[in-house]
Motif scaffolding. Structure first.
Motif, short mmCIF file in Angstrom:
data_model
loop_
_atom_site.label_atom_id
_atom_site.label_comp_id
_atom_site.label_asym_id
_atom_site.label_seq_id
_atom_site.Cartn_x
_atom_site.Cartn_y
_atom_site.Cartn_z
N PHE A 205 0.81 -1.37 0.07
CA PHE A 205 0.02 0.03 -0.03
C PHE A 205 1.05 1.39 0.13
O PHE A 205 1.73 1.49 0.87
CB PHE A 205 -0.91 0.08 1.18
CG PHE A 205 -1.89 -1.25 1.43
CD1 PHE A 205 -2.22 -2.02 0.26
CD2 PHE A 205 -2.32 -1.61 2.56
CE1 PHE A 205 -2.80 -3.21 0.39
CE2 PHE A 205 -2.94 -2.86 2.57
CZ PHE A 205 -3.12 -3.63 1.37
N GLY A 206 0.53 2.06 -0.89
CA GLY A 206 1.32 3.40 -1.06
C GLY A 206 2.80 3.21 -1.93
O GLY A 206 3.53 4.26 -1.88
N LEU A 207 2.83 2.28 -2.30
CA LEU A 207 4.37 1.90 -3.19
C LEU A 207 4.43 2.79 -4.41
O LEU A 207 3.33 2.84 -5.00
CB LEU A 207 4.25 0.44 -3.60
CG LEU A 207 4.98 -0.76 -2.75
CD1 LEU A 207 5.00 -1.96 -3.23
CD2 LEU A 207 6.46 -0.42 -1.93
N SER A 208 5.43 3.33 -4.76
CA SER A 208 5.50 4.31 -5.62
C SER A 208 5.31 3.55 -7.06
O SER A 208 4.83 4.11 -8.15
CB SER A 208 6.91 4.81 -5.85
OG SER A 208 7.89 3.91 -5.72
N ILE A 209 5.74 2.14 -7.18
CA ILE A 209 5.30 1.48 -8.66
C ILE A 209 3.96 1.23 -8.73
O ILE A 209 3.48 0.63 -9.89
CB ILE A 209 6.23 0.28 -8.39
CG1 ILE A 209 5.82 -0.74 -7.49
CG2 ILE A 209 7.62 0.52 -8.58
CD1 ILE A 209 6.46 -2.18 -7.47
N VAL A 210 3.21 1.36 -7.73
CA VAL A 210 1.80 0.96 -7.92
C VAL A 210 0.95 2.06 -8.59
O VAL A 210 0.92 3.17 -8.01
CB VAL A 210 1.13 0.51 -6.35
CG1 VAL A 210 -0.59 0.23 -6.71
CG2 VAL A 210 1.77 -0.79 -5.96
N ASP A 211 0.17 1.91 -9.49
CA ASP A 211 -0.47 2.93 -10.24
C ASP A 211 -1.86 3.15 -9.60
O ASP A 211 -2.27 4.22 -9.35
CB ASP A 211 -0.69 2.50 -11.55
CG ASP A 211 0.82 2.68 -12.52
OD1 ASP A 211 1.31 3.36 -12.59
OD2 ASP A 211 0.72 1.32 -12.84
N ARG A 212 -2.44 2.16 -9.23
CA ARG A 212 -3.86 2.18 -8.34
C ARG A 212 -4.07 1.14 -7.40
O ARG A 212 -3.52 0.13 -7.57
CB ARG A 212 -4.95 2.09 -9.49
CG ARG A 212 -5.20 3.42 -10.37
CD ARG A 212 -6.52 3.20 -11.06
NE ARG A 212 -6.01 2.22 -12.21
CZ ARG A 212 -7.34 1.57 -12.71
NH1 ARG A 212 -8.50 1.77 -12.05
NH2 ARG A 212 -7.00 0.68 -13.63
N GLU A 213 -4.52 1.52 -6.34
CA GLU A 213 -4.91 0.63 -5.20
C GLU A 213 -6.60 0.49 -5.28
O GLU A 213 -7.25 1.55 -5.23
CB GLU A 213 -4.70 0.77 -3.76
CG GLU A 213 -3.20 0.92 -3.70
CD GLU A 213 -2.79 1.27 -2.53
OE1 GLU A 213 -3.46 1.50 -1.41
OE2 GLU A 213 -1.63 1.73 -2.18
N ILE A 214 -7.08 -0.70 -5.44
CA ILE A 214 -8.50 -0.78 -5.65
C ILE A 214 -9.31 -1.61 -4.52
O ILE A 214 -8.68 -2.73 -4.10
CB ILE A 214 -9.00 -1.29 -6.78
CG1 ILE A 214 -8.54 -0.40 -8.03
CG2 ILE A 214 -10.63 -1.55 -6.99
CD1 ILE A 214 -8.73 -1.05 -9.46
N GLU A 215 -10.00 -1.03 -3.58
CA GLU A 215 -10.38 -1.72 -2.50
C GLU A 215 -11.76 -2.64 -2.72
O GLU A 215 -12.66 -1.90 -3.37
CB GLU A 215 -10.90 -0.59 -1.36
CG GLU A 215 -11.46 -1.42 0.01
CD GLU A 215 -10.33 -1.71 0.80
OE1 GLU A 215 -10.45 -2.53 1.78
OE2 GLU A 215 -9.16 -1.16 0.77
N ILE A 216 -11.59 -3.82 -2.28
CA ILE A 216 -12.72 -4.45 -2.55
C ILE A 216 -13.32 -5.31 -1.31
O ILE A 216 -12.69 -5.58 -0.21
CB ILE A 216 -12.13 -6.02 -3.44
CG1 ILE A 216 -11.33 -5.69 -4.56
CG2 ILE A 216 -13.56 -6.90 -3.75
CD1 ILE A 216 -12.05 -4.87 -5.68
N TYR A 217 -14.67 -4.99 -1.05
CA TYR A 217 -15.39 -5.43 0.13
C TYR A 217 -16.56 -5.96 0.05
O TYR A 217 -17.41 -5.54 -0.83
CB TYR A 217 -15.53 -3.97 0.90
CG TYR A 217 -16.32 -4.27 2.03
CD1 TYR A 217 -15.66 -4.78 3.17
CD2 TYR A 217 -17.73 -3.95 2.23
CE1 TYR A 217 -16.52 -4.93 4.63
CE2 TYR A 217 -18.23 -4.16 3.58
CZ TYR A 217 -17.69 -4.57 4.72
OH TYR A 217 -18.26 -4.92 5.69
N GLN A 218 -16.57 -7.34 0.27
CA GLN A 218 -17.70 -8.21 0.11
C GLN A 218 -18.44 -8.16 -1.23
O GLN A 218 -19.41 -7.86 -1.52
CB GLN A 218 -19.00 -7.75 1.15
CG GLN A 218 -18.55 -7.83 2.45
CD GLN A 218 -19.65 -7.39 3.67
OE1 GLN A 218 -20.76 -7.16 3.23
NE2 GLN A 218 -19.35 -7.77 4.80
N GLY A 219 -17.42 -8.50 -2.32
CA GLY A 219 -17.90 -8.60 -3.59
C GLY A 219 -18.13 -6.98 -4.45
O GLY A 219 -18.67 -7.15 -5.47
#
Length: 222
Positions: A205-219
C-alpha cells in the motif's frame, strides 16, 4: 488491456446456499499498469483474478482481455489463452514438489511442441532474470520459501506473457523476502507488463510502483 463489465459471480447456483462472490464489478485496467486489489480474505479479490485468467466464468457480465471476450471461452480455448497471455503466481505457488525447479518452470511449454533449443532459450532467460540458475536441478521440495516463489514467478513468465496476476504473493514470506518480491515487480513493470496483485499485505500500500489501489469489500469495489 483488461475490462470487467457488470460482473456478477455466484457460487452454489443450483443449491440453496448461493454465495454472491462479486456484485456488479466494473473494472478497467490499462496496458502497463500495476494495480493492487486490496481487501480482507473472502472479499472477492481472488475471484477477480480467476476471471481475468479464464480459470472461471462469470455468472453474468463480460470479461475482455486484449480486445478478446474471454468470459464464455470453451475450456480448450481458455487454456490456450492462458498459455499465451497470462502468467499466474498462485498463493501456494502450485509447484510439483517431486520435480526440479527446471521441470516446474518449463511445464507450460509442454503442449506447445517446441524444440529443445527453444525450450532451453526460454528457460535460460527466466532463470537469469530471477537469479535461480544455480537451483535449476534441485527438487522444489528442497528449496526455501523465497526460492520456491522465484520458481513460481519464473514459470509464470516462461512464455513472456503480457499480463501477470499474483494472488497473495507474499502470504508465505517474511518481510525481507517480500521486499525482494517487490523488486522483481519493479523489473516486470519496467518490461511493460500489466500486473494485477490481490493482497491484504500493507507492504504494497502506497508503493511508488503501484498505479492504483482498488478496495474490494464483500464483492464490490469501494
Amino acid at each position: 488491456m483488461i475490462k470487467l463489465k457488470n460482473i456478477i459471480k455466484q457460487y452454489g447456483v443450483n443449491s440453496q446456499n448461493i454465495v454472491m462472490a462479486l456484485k456488479g464489478i466494473d473494472l478497467h485496467i490499462k496496458e502497463g499498469e500495476l494495480v493492487v486489489l486490496r481487501g480482507a480474505s473472502g472479499s472477492g479479490k481472488s475471484t477477480i483474478l480467476s476471471l481475468i485468467a479464464a480459470l472461471s466464468k462469470p455468472t453474468s457480465g463480460e470479461v475482455i482481455v486484449g480486445g478478446d471476450r474471454i468470459s464464455k471461452l470453451p475450456d480448450n480455448f481458455a487454456s490456450d489463452f492462458r498459455r499465451h497471455s497470462i502468467g499466474f503466481v498462485f498463493q501456494k505457488y502450485n509447484l510439483i514438489p517431486i520435480l526440479s525447479a527446471k521441470e516446474n518452470i518449463i511445464l507450460p511449454l509442454v503442449p506447445m511442441n517446441l524444440s529443445s533449443d527453444e525450450i532451453e532459450e526460454k528457460l535460460k532467460r527466466v532463470l537469469k532474470m530471477f537469479q535461480i540458475e544455480h537451483k535449476e536441478n534441485q527438487l522444489v521440495k528442497n528449496l526455501s520459501g523465497g526460492e520456491q516463489q522465484r520458481v513460481a514467478i519464473a514459470r509464470a513468465n516462461i512464455n513472456n506473457p503480457k499480463i501477470i496476476l499474483a494472488d497473495e504473493p507474499t502470504a508465505n514470506l517474511d518481510e525481507k523476502l517480500s521486499l525482494a518480491f517487490i523488486e522483481i515487480l519493479k523489473e516486470l513493470k519496467e518490461e511493460g507488463k500489466t500486473i494485477v496483485i490481490a493482497t491484504h499485505d500493507p507492504l504494497f500500500f502506497g508503493l511508488s510502483i503501484v498505479d492504483r489501489e482498488i478496495e474490494i469489500y464483500q464483492g464490490s469495489i469501494v
